[in-house]
Design a protein around this motif. Sequence first.
Motif, PDB file in Angstrom:
ATOM      1  N   PRO A  84      21.100   0.078  10.086  1.00 33.06           N
ATOM      2  CA  PRO A  84      21.835  -0.827   9.189  1.00 33.06           C
ATOM      3  C   PRO A  84      22.441  -0.040   8.022  1.00 33.06           C
ATOM      4  N   THR A  85      23.675  -0.362   7.666  1.00 32.83           N
ATOM      5  CA  THR A  85      24.342   0.367   6.587  1.00 32.83           C
ATOM      6  C   THR A  85      23.605   0.232   5.263  1.00 32.83           C
ATOM      7  N   ASP A  86      22.910  -0.871   5.069  1.00 36.09           N
ATOM      8  CA  ASP A  86      22.150  -1.042   3.827  1.00 36.09           C
ATOM      9  C   ASP A  86      21.050   0.002   3.674  1.00 36.09           C
ATOM     10  N   ALA A  87      20.606   0.583   4.778  1.00 35.59           N
ATOM     11  CA  ALA A  87      19.573   1.621   4.690  1.00 35.59           C
ATOM     12  C   ALA A  87      20.059   2.784   3.834  1.00 35.59           C
ATOM     13  N   PHE A  88      21.357   3.096   3.929  1.00 38.00           N
ATOM     14  CA  PHE A  88      21.918   4.210   3.170  1.00 38.00           C
ATOM     15  C   PHE A  88      22.122   3.854   1.698  1.00 38.00           C
ATOM     16  N   THR A 107      29.717   5.534   0.689  1.00 34.36           N
ATOM     17  CA  THR A 107      30.450   4.373   1.173  1.00 34.36           C
ATOM     18  C   THR A 107      31.582   4.088   0.201  1.00 34.36           C
ATOM     19  N   SER A 108      32.514   3.258   0.633  1.00 28.32           N
ATOM     20  CA  SER A 108      33.724   3.024  -0.163  1.00 28.32           C
ATOM     21  C   SER A 108      33.493   2.128  -1.371  1.00 28.32           C
ATOM     22  N   TRP A 109      32.316   1.587  -1.508  1.00 28.08           N
ATOM     23  CA  TRP A 109      31.958   0.748  -2.656  1.00 28.08           C
ATOM     24  C   TRP A 109      32.701  -0.581  -2.624  1.00 28.08           C
ATOM     25  N   GLY A 116      26.433   3.347  -0.714  1.00 26.03           N
ATOM     26  CA  GLY A 116      25.601   4.025   0.271  1.00 26.03           C
ATOM     27  C   GLY A 116      25.841   5.523   0.201  1.00 26.03           C
ATOM     28  N   ARG A 117      24.821   6.298   0.510  1.00 25.65           N
ATOM     29  CA  ARG A 117      24.873   7.751   0.392  1.00 25.65           C
ATOM     30  C   ARG A 117      24.328   8.355   1.672  1.00 25.65           C
ATOM     31  N   HIS A 118      25.129   9.177   2.361  1.00 23.89           N
ATOM     32  CA  HIS A 118      24.706   9.817   3.601  1.00 23.89           C
ATOM     33  C   HIS A 118      24.822  11.328   3.415  1.00 23.89           C
ATOM     34  N   ALA A 119      23.683  11.976   3.297  1.00 24.32           N
ATOM     35  CA  ALA A 119      23.633  13.407   2.994  1.00 24.32           C
ATOM     36  C   ALA A 119      23.548  14.249   4.262  1.00 24.32           C
ATOM     37  N   PHE A 120      24.127  15.443   4.182  1.00 25.10           N
ATOM     38  CA  PHE A 120      24.128  16.376   5.304  1.00 25.10           C
ATOM     39  C   PHE A 120      23.704  17.758   4.822  1.00 25.10           C
ATOM     40  N   ALA A 121      22.890  18.429   5.604  1.00 26.30           N
ATOM     41  CA  ALA A 121      22.570  19.825   5.329  1.00 26.30           C
ATOM     42  C   ALA A 121      23.580  20.728   6.029  1.00 26.30           C
ATOM     43  N   SER A 122      24.239  20.185   7.031  1.00 25.21           N
ATOM     44  CA  SER A 122      25.236  20.935   7.784  1.00 25.21           C
ATOM     45  C   SER A 122      26.211  19.947   8.410  1.00 25.21           C
ATOM     46  N   LEU A 123      27.453  20.360   8.518  1.00 25.42           N
ATOM     47  CA  LEU A 123      28.454  19.550   9.216  1.00 25.42           C
ATOM     48  C   LEU A 123      28.746  20.128  10.598  1.00 25.42           C
TER      49      LEU A 123
END
Length: 163
Positions: A84-88, A107-109, A116-123
């Motif tokens: 669910p997007t709310d998880a982020f 997320t676009s707010w 929402g915030r989705h973090a990456f250590a690598s792309l």
Amino acid sequence: MAFWPASCLCASTAVSNALSALWSSVLEVVSRGASGAIGPREFERIALEALAWQRAACPALDRALAAASEGREAEALDEVVGVPTDAFKSARVATFAEADERRVFWTSWTTREVRGRHAFASLALYERAAVEAARRWLLPRERYRFVLLAEPASLAFARAVGQ
């Protein structure tokens, strides 16, 4: 179809030797693309293995998926529920330390509440998927000439939030 947050399959210094085979398998699947020579059972095995690792390594993801699936454990790929997007918006959904973050997508707010915030250590996974999909579906010839005009990534966030 399963949804695997790519940030949970990151190639960084935090990836242990135990995950090397899984990471290699996921990259191989992405490299082959949707029409690659991997059977559906092998794809499902890799996807479910990745999901099990993600859930074990990320309590927020595990809670979100448990709630979304009403506590049912997926035994097949078509039983896996999306995150669910709310998880982020309410928790950090990642399997690596915050210090290893290299990129964060917001997320676009549009709800004007919490972003929402989705973090990456690598792309690396996204990059490989984009290149392979473009190679197969967008640019199938061997050579093309083109000019790409793009602003630096550092400006993209500032423009998105009106700075």
